[in-house]
Design a protein around this motif. Structure first.
Motif: not given
Lengths: 344, 344, 344, 344
Positions: D268-271, D279-295, D324-329
């Motif tokens: 949920r947090y990754a979402g 919403s702030r104009g960043y670009r996701l490198a690719f969309d993923t449905p789990t706990n990793q976010v690639f910007v 870069i990758r941001l990971v929640t846990s």
């Protein structure tokens, strides 16, 4: 089968007649085993002279896969892998011998079978730039072959560049010379054995495909590269009890510069085949200056040809076309070529 | 060095003349590589006949250490080791080839180089009785040699017993026949090739020490023991491109029962040496019925002898005495023996 | 099962309460992974201090077999093996982990689990004296444990001697300290951590059997012994993502000298058991000064005892007698001991 | 450092509080070692139930690389390799652990980290069509991960297809579930543990990244896939003496369905992060449905961010941009998210 023409590879006959003669003449002499005999010593000395490298260590092994696995295994440490072209023999056709010894083959794209210095450099830089590189396999050695699997040749300049990259990163450069005699006999080749001694940390002079029953001569210009190599050979099953069998053959191959001439006909004949193919409207898949000819054929034509000629299937390019390989050797005769051209 | 007598081992010459002849006659014939040629097929067929085992798989490898490592590696799973005598060749003189392949050699005491069925049985029982045996290496195969490293022979009855133990525990029995021709030629031997096919799961017929330039023929009576052995050979650097080189030699060794006769002189000559030694007051370290002679000497006598005869140093027994080994071969001549006896 | 007494081994509980406390207190702090966190740094610093060796490299691994295989594999080259007592843990109870990594364990006779400097020296001399030593595995390292598998201890003098032999032959000495806390707590021990740093090239301080959930701390006094050990750990599956889990535990074990005290009760209790046994007419199989007690029993008595006490079966000595092992630990209570003595 | 936000990975804290509680409560209970204790039994039973697979074998290992190397090594024979995506964890970030065990990783192109059934099928067909395939490494197993290294998920249908291909070619399918809890918690996921039991031959349920201190649970639905796995674990240094340490943790993770919920917040947090970024104009490198976010960021922005937030560098895309990758846990808090969004 008797009348079929054989252009499958360069290991379809026995040995060069002068080798047979030498084996026959020395047959009942008694010598010590394991390559410590006078024949091996003499062969090593001749190779050192041919290489202009009086201090080089010379080791005789039996076959190519064995030599690659033993040399690479003795140069790499456990955390390292070997860099090679995607098409490198160790990458594809050695049944995983390198990995079986515990090392990853780190593959790179190639140009006509050749590694480019720039590609190697970029890969090494990327490795060391990566903050996580300790989680990855360290590139510990570079493997190239000359001629390559595509029959192409490195120029001396290209070798200098790759050597320069390896040097800067402090890793050895290893050259697989399974078909080296065909490089040395090619008019396009400008790389000498002395160049190899200067630019490689270890290389091998191919015997099996260049006139011997079996045997490859490993040359180590700087002697401290592979300590305890005798034990390593033994452990890898690469140490012949009758080591002289290899020594006698290489002594012969380096007698009166035989090794420098033995591939000449094969290269000339390959040129004749290429010419005949082109003049008859066949398409070469790619041009190569040594003893291998790669032809693009439609599958029906390939099947036809296969009834009279044995060749290697190289790859399918689309549903209806394939590339085949025709290989000449020291044992190919002008008559073989004439018959082949007739068939074409 | 020229005039010295050589009794160091049975791999000091080239090949049996008939092998040289066959290599010469077939030299320029073209065949496919990797042991798929007609010579290998013919040799395999002859070996199957000689073994009375029409379904046996036959593989040709280059040398003994290589064969042992490749066969053992292909039979064992990762958690298993191979049972061998402390004096077994794989235990001592193969530079750790088995361990290099990932497997422990589980050594047992021996009697004159031979494993006893009882010893093997006790070891296997103890392993399975141990509540913690899953923390230990599982004995997955038994290795013996015939003749042994001491030149001794298993009787058929002894082989039956070891076979029985292996059978009961469901593990393969492997016999190293590096010097098998000298066993077959010994009057004391009562083990036939057919017996080996019945009692062993895999064994090899030695070529290198029995008249070939190089080569060992692996016999697998039941074909499902070592699946994918071709790939395993390739991966181990044990697959010759010119596989026919091995096929031609074994085809020759099994032509007109040559392999059954080739060791006869050597065994007879070894007997003559033993007799001469005993009649001259030398002490045999132990008696053996094949082509090896082990003599106990004081060190000064050993040094003297060493000036005229090349032999193997076996072991030091005390400060002043040593055991040396004299080995005859298919190439030893009556003249060699006469000269040796003169020196003694 | 609830009421049975457990003297099977020293890894039957969780962790020392202070470790649990530290894990709890630090639980939600965020740190980097792979042992690069502040807890590992702090633990390493404390261990360096305890060892009086400010430059030592410290690595945290998870278990004993893993540590032995990873350290030995990183010290040996492919042609080398490791020298160990026949009873050494790596020789017997690690399921062939060393051989699986490609190296032979070269076993020697022992005295009460201990290698003698003289035995090691004789073996090394014999190896280098042998003209054929290149056909054999080179002894490349010596492995000992302290306490040994028999619970015995090396004296400082004995360690000096073994160190001297290793030094003379230029091979590293490695000490397995799986139960080191019980050595340090024994009145008979005269070996300090500083001594180990001076006399060993690498050793490990056991955590799993000495109060941790899991974990062993490898100490490398001279930092160039095992280059690229981080990658080697990763490759061997010995690098924890949450490396701090090991760091926190060792930080705790070396806080306020806990590691030096944690084995004291266990050693004292083992002494009480030995005394009780002897006063009741039991026979000790051998006397040992640490936390293990070996008792010789007739099998009926053993069975009886087994109904109330869990212990380790050690070995059968004859048809009617066996040796069992009773082990105390940091978690053993005086009440356990009283109950055990009552049962005896 | 204290105030920095940590989104580097999902292994930066200790363990889920309920695990700490369970370890504390059971701490002084005495049990047998090596995973034969009641806690491991209970955990295995719960996992079997959660998988609807009452006969599955369950093994507890310590970490991901170790588990991959041990499982793959125990499934493959010496001539085989494992098929994986070029981006597969075993292909890149395990320091050559698979090759160190003797096996080639046969890499294939991927789509967002996922292998396509068609790609696998084409590769297997090509292998068996190649007349020379015995000179190449046999594909002996397929490795996938769920979620993948890109955080993407296989659909049940995709798994069915890959399973079908593996089945047709008779090779096992292995799924690496290092982050499986985050898959199970994702609304996009339609794969259940029961599906994995049906479609995989072996898979592991990740503990280290999903709330445990360390630990991975291997599930083998059909019990004969990996015989002697206990010994193999021991040999690979993967068998914990205090095996209960893993059992207790998994018993806890499968108590009251904790494992199915533990990743929910992280997903949920990754979402929320993805939403905020977009919403702030960043670009996701690719969309993923789990706990990793690639910007995808320009390098200056990345540097800025790095002052306040720890993240993983993923790759450079051009001179001025990086991903870069941001990971929640399970341990990420809403407060962490709020602070991160503020910074963004």
């Amino acid at each position: 089968m008797v009348k079929k023409l054989f252009f499958t590879s360069d290991y379809m006959e026995g040995a060069h007649p002068s080798i047979l003669r030498a084996l026959t003449e020395t047959n009942m002499q008694k010598t010590v085993g394991y390559g410590l005999d006078p024949f091996c010593k003499s062969a090593a000395e001749k190779i050192r002279k041919a290489c202009c490298c009086p201090k080089a260590q010379i080791w005789f092994l039996v076959g190519g896969t064995q030599t690659n696995a033993t040399v690479i295994g003795s140069c790499l440490r456990s955390w390292q892998g070997v860099v090679a072209a995607e098409t490198g023999h160790i990458s594809t056709h050695e049944a995983g011998a390198i990995e079986s010894g515990g090392h990853k083959v780190l593959t790179l794209p190639h140009e006509m079978g050749k590694l480019q210095a720039e590609t190697v450099k970029a890969m090494l830089e990327q490795y060391y730039d990566d903050a996580n590189h300790e989680h990855m396999v360290e590139p510990g050695m570079v493997y190239i072959s000359h001629p390559t699997e595509y029959g192409t040749l490195y120029s001396r300049e290209e070798l200098e560049s790759i050597h320069g990259v390896c040097n800067r990163f402090g890793i050895p450069l290893y050259l697989d010379g399974a078909r080296l005699a065909y490089a040395l006999a090619s008019p396009e080749n400008d790389v000498t054995l002395a160049d190899l001694c200067r630019l490689c940390d270890v290389f091998y002079i191919g015997g099996t495909k260049c006139g011997a029953f079996a045997g490859e001569a490993v040359v180590v210009p700087r002697v401290d590269l592979m300590p305890h190599f005798f034990s390593i050979m033994k452990q890898n099953g690469a140490l012949l009890a009758k080591g002289r069998f290899l020594g006698i053959q290489f002594d012969c191959l380096f007698q009166d510069d035989l090794y420098f001439h033995i591939g000449a006909d094969a290269v000339r004949y390959a040129g004749m085949i290429r010419e005949a193919l082109e003049s008859r409207g066949y398409r070469l898949a790619f041009d190569t200056p040594t003893n291998q000819v790669f032809v693009l054929l439609d599958n029906r034509r390939m099947e036809e040809l296969g009834k009279q000629v044995e060749f290697s299937f190289w790859e399918q390019t689309d549903e209806q076309h394939s590339v085949i390989r025709l290989v000449t050797s020291w044992a190919t005769t002008e008559d073989d070529i004439r018959r082949l051209i007739d068939i074409l």
